[in-house]
Scaffold this active site. Structure first.
Site, short mmCIF file in Angstrom:
data_model
loop_
_atom_site.label_atom_id
_atom_site.label_comp_id
_atom_site.label_asym_id
_atom_site.label_seq_id
_atom_site.Cartn_x
_atom_site.Cartn_y
_atom_site.Cartn_z
N HIS A 264 42.26 37.31 43.64
CA HIS A 264 41.13 37.02 42.77
C HIS A 264 41.52 37.05 41.31
O HIS A 264 42.55 37.60 40.94
CB HIS A 264 39.95 37.98 43.02
CG HIS A 264 40.22 39.42 42.68
ND1 HIS A 264 40.65 40.34 43.61
CD2 HIS A 264 40.11 40.09 41.50
CE1 HIS A 264 40.79 41.52 43.02
NE2 HIS A 264 40.47 41.39 41.74
N HIS B 173 41.79 40.59 34.64
CA HIS B 173 43.06 40.75 35.36
C HIS B 173 43.19 39.72 36.48
O HIS B 173 42.23 39.06 36.86
CB HIS B 173 43.21 42.17 35.92
CG HIS B 173 42.25 42.54 37.01
ND1 HIS B 173 41.07 43.18 36.78
CD2 HIS B 173 42.32 42.39 38.37
CE1 HIS B 173 40.44 43.41 37.92
NE2 HIS B 173 41.18 42.92 38.91
N GLU C 234 46.86 43.31 39.04
CA GLU C 234 46.49 44.21 40.13
C GLU C 234 47.25 43.75 41.36
O GLU C 234 47.30 42.56 41.65
CB GLU C 234 44.99 44.13 40.39
CG GLU C 234 44.52 44.99 41.55
CD GLU C 234 43.03 44.85 41.85
OE1 GLU C 234 42.52 45.71 42.59
OE2 GLU C 234 42.39 43.90 41.37
#
Length: 140
Positions: free
Chosen positions: A7, A79, A130
């Site tokens: 994502h 992010h 991440e």
């Protein structure tokens, strides 16, 4: 080492408005808001055929993204999340390469119920990264 893009996270001051825009204007499938007190955020996922958009808003004044929103009042990209097939091996390899893992270096459970780690943006051209442990059989 990294698999697919899981994502792109976007911080927004108006989670409901952002979710409506993705649903009503772009025709996307949008999840219900989910508060994550352990991370200090409320999230909504916009499901795409090949990835997701994670819309984030602070959950309380002590939220780790409150500072981001103070610097970017209209919101913005926060992010990128990539899946990895072995989060601990990826962490150890990155640390050996000089990459800084944020926090105490131990994975925490993320919004998908899977272990995650964050990497220092200064080590990735200003982008917060991440890493998420992929579900078995899901890393491309």
């Amino acid at each position: 080492m990294i698999g697919r893009l899981n994502h792109v996270a976007i911080v927004t001051p108006d989670l409901a408005g952002a979710a409506r825009r993705y649903r009503d204007v772009l025709g996307a499938e949008v999840s219900a808001p989910a508060p994550l007190p352990e991370h200090g955020v409320t999230v909504v996922f916009v499901n795409l055929p090949n990835s997701k958009i994670e819309l984030l808003t602070p959950l309380g004044a002590e939220s780790p993204i409150a500072g981001f929103l103070a610097r970017n009042p209209g919101g913005g990209v926060h992010h990128l999340c990539y899946e990895v097939d072995d989060l601990i091996a990826a962490r150890d390899r990155l640390i050996a390469s000089g990459v800084r893992v944020l926090g105490d270096g131990e994975p925490k459970i993320g919004a998908h119920g899977l272990p995650v780690l964050f990497l220092h943006p200064k080590d990735f051209n200003g982008s917060l990264i991440e890493l998420e442990q992929a579900r078995p059989g899901e890393v491309d």
